[in-house]
Design a protein around this motif. Structure first.
Motif, short mmCIF file in Angstrom:
data_model
loop_
_atom_site.label_atom_id
_atom_site.label_comp_id
_atom_site.label_asym_id
_atom_site.label_seq_id
_atom_site.Cartn_x
_atom_site.Cartn_y
_atom_site.Cartn_z
N UNK A 79 -27.14 40.60 58.19
CA UNK A 79 -27.73 40.80 59.51
C UNK A 79 -27.26 42.15 60.00
N UNK A 80 -28.18 43.11 60.13
CA UNK A 80 -27.75 44.46 60.49
C UNK A 80 -28.90 45.24 61.09
N UNK A 81 -28.60 46.47 61.48
CA UNK A 81 -29.59 47.38 62.05
C UNK A 81 -29.15 48.80 61.69
N UNK A 82 -29.71 49.86 62.27
CA UNK A 82 -29.31 51.21 61.84
C UNK A 82 -27.84 51.54 62.04
N UNK B 167 -26.62 41.33 46.68
CA UNK B 167 -27.34 41.37 47.94
C UNK B 167 -28.79 40.99 47.69
N UNK B 168 -29.26 39.93 48.38
CA UNK B 168 -30.60 39.42 48.09
C UNK B 168 -31.53 39.39 49.30
N UNK B 169 -31.00 39.65 50.52
CA UNK B 169 -31.86 39.59 51.71
C UNK B 169 -31.24 40.38 52.84
N UNK B 170 -32.09 40.80 53.77
CA UNK B 170 -31.67 41.47 55.00
C UNK B 170 -32.32 40.74 56.16
N UNK C 65 -32.61 31.85 50.63
CA UNK C 65 -31.83 31.48 49.47
C UNK C 65 -30.42 32.02 49.42
N UNK C 66 -29.94 32.62 50.53
CA UNK C 66 -28.59 33.19 50.51
C UNK C 66 -27.54 32.10 50.63
N UNK C 67 -26.35 32.38 50.10
CA UNK C 67 -25.20 31.49 50.26
C UNK C 67 -24.32 31.92 51.44
N UNK C 68 -24.23 33.24 51.66
CA UNK C 68 -23.37 33.79 52.69
C UNK C 68 -24.17 34.76 53.55
N UNK C 69 -24.02 34.61 54.86
CA UNK C 69 -24.64 35.54 55.81
C UNK C 69 -23.55 36.48 56.32
N UNK C 70 -23.78 37.79 56.19
CA UNK C 70 -22.85 38.81 56.63
C UNK C 70 -23.43 39.50 57.86
N UNK C 71 -22.60 39.70 58.88
CA UNK C 71 -23.03 40.36 60.11
C UNK C 71 -22.30 41.69 60.24
N UNK C 72 -23.07 42.78 60.43
CA UNK C 72 -22.47 44.09 60.68
C UNK C 72 -23.39 44.90 61.59
N UNK C 73 -23.14 44.83 62.89
CA UNK C 73 -23.90 45.57 63.91
C UNK C 73 -22.92 46.12 64.93
#
Length: 406
Positions: A50-53, A75-78, A126-134
């Motif tokens: 989960x991210x943006x610019x 990495x499989x999704x944004x 289909x992700x196992x882990x959601x990463x947040x960087x904003x």
């Protein structure tokens, strides 16, 4: 000995990676530390970010591009928030579902999704882990922290793991300021009862949400920064600034935003459509009396200049308005929320055309009807700001349990 849920969560989910030294010559973000450790925290996992610019490295590369090229992470999704993953949408918009041209990765839209519908997005990815960087800006009504909250809740519902990569609070983490949200006023500009200027990093907020507000905690890991202290402004970080949203062009904007965003709830321009949003405020019919009245209060760390400007969009598009420009003269002494209240009080006093937005948006921004009703009743700055001190003290006590930095 019985330990409360709060105590267990605060002790169990502090950081994912221990600092290697007590002091660092420069700040290192959560992502920098994750990458330096070879992405061991994500080993064997299908990862969605989960991210943006603002999710960039020190040399201004986007973390999605970096991770996509690194065989050590899968990495499989944004997942894109308000304004989108690549940041092409204005306020109140998103980019929708598409495949990222640069990486080929599927990009899912999270904006205005929460609960089970957002959990279904995570499941479908289909992700196992959601990463947040904003990159956050430190204000309750800046929606990315509620994207964080909603994604944590959805990850819990979907049975996914959640990792938060920490970044600095650009206006310091010294103190919490302003009114605390009342739950009956909860919206996407404030889901839970935190202070208007929360004084926390996103990793600290994630710990707070997990310990206090989520119905059930999500499996949470936080990768903390090294080299950051609570008194540091963004320019001390050495990191490049990327506008987190189109109307947050500089760290100076973030410095005033937790106070002057309240003007979104009025019929005055909050400076959207200018090069200094939230630093310029005004309306047709306002003149130099407003700046004079505001300067007459002797507010610490700030001066007000009589200003005239013509917004290119939003309120008063293409029309010349009068008002003030905020000049912060001492960042350490400046209180953005108190200053915002003082500007509301003086604007109402000097300009007969002053009005609140008809939908009482000010109540959503400030977290209750109190600011609006007190100012309408003729209350001054000290009276309005004094009314929330007890609830603010209560939030500060809770907040202290989840802080990661000195």
């Amino acid at each position: 000995m019985h330990l409360s849920r709060r105590t267990l969560l605060a002790s169990a989910t502090t950081t994912a990676l221990p600092p290697r030294t007590a002091h660092r010559a420069r700040l290192r973000t959560g992502f920098e530390r994750l990458a330096a450790d070879g992405y061991s925290l994500l080993s064997g996992q299908k990862v969605g970010v989960v991210t943006n610019p603002t999710g960039i490295t020190r040399d201004a590369r986007h973390i999605v591009d970096v991770m996509h090229q690194d065989p050590r992470v899968r990495l499989t999704a944004v997942f894109g928030p308000e304004h989108g993953f690549r940041g092409t949408a204005q306020a109140g918009g998103s980019e929708g579902r598409y495949d990222d041209p640069a990486t080929g990765l599927p990009v899912y839209d999270t904006y205005l999704k929460s609960g089970r519908p957002l959990a279904d997005v995570f499941t479908a990815s289909g992700v196992d882990t959601v990463v947040f960087d904003i990159q956050d800006v430190g204000a309750r009504f800046y929606t990315y922290i509620w994207t964080l909250y909603d994604c944590m809740e959805a990850a819990q519902l979907a049975g996914r793991r959640f990792v938060v990569l920490d970044r600095p609070n650009p206006v310091t983490g010294r103190r919490a300021l302003g009114p605390v949200l009342h739950k009956e006023f909860a919206t996407f500009v404030g889901r839970q009862p935190i202070a208007q200027a929360h004084g926390m990093t996103v990793a600290e907020l994630a710990r707070l949400f997990n310990g206090e507000y989520l119905t059930a905690p999500v499996p949470l890991e936080t990768v903390r920064m090294t080299g950051w202290d609570r008194a540091g402004f963004y320019d001390a970080s050495g990191l490049p600034w990327v506008p987190p949203s189109p109307n947050m062009p500089t760290p100076d904007t973030a410095l005033v935003y937790s106070g002057t965003c309240m003007f979104e709830g009025t019929n005055l321009s909050e400076g959207r459509g200018t090069t200094r949003p939230f630093e310029l405020l005004g309306a047709e019919g306002v003149d130099g009396r407003w700046a004079a009245a505001a300067n007459g209060l002797g507010l610490p760390g700030v001066r007000f200049r009589e200003a005239y400007f013509t917004p290119t969009f939003s309120k008063f598009q293409g029309r010349t308005v009068g008002g003030v420009q905020i000049h912060v003269t001492d960042r350490d002494a400046y209180d953005p929320v108190r200053t915002g209240i003082a500007l509301l009080v003086t604007a109402r006093t000097v300009w007969s055309g002053f009005a609140w937005r008809s939908d009482d948006w000010i109540d959503k921004l400030t977290g209750s009807a109190r600011v609006r009703t007190m100012i309408d009743a003729g209350a001054g700055t000290d009276e309005v700001t004094g009314a929330w001190q007890e609830e603010l003290a209560g939030f500060r006590r809770i907040r202290k349990e989840y802080l990661l930095y000195k």
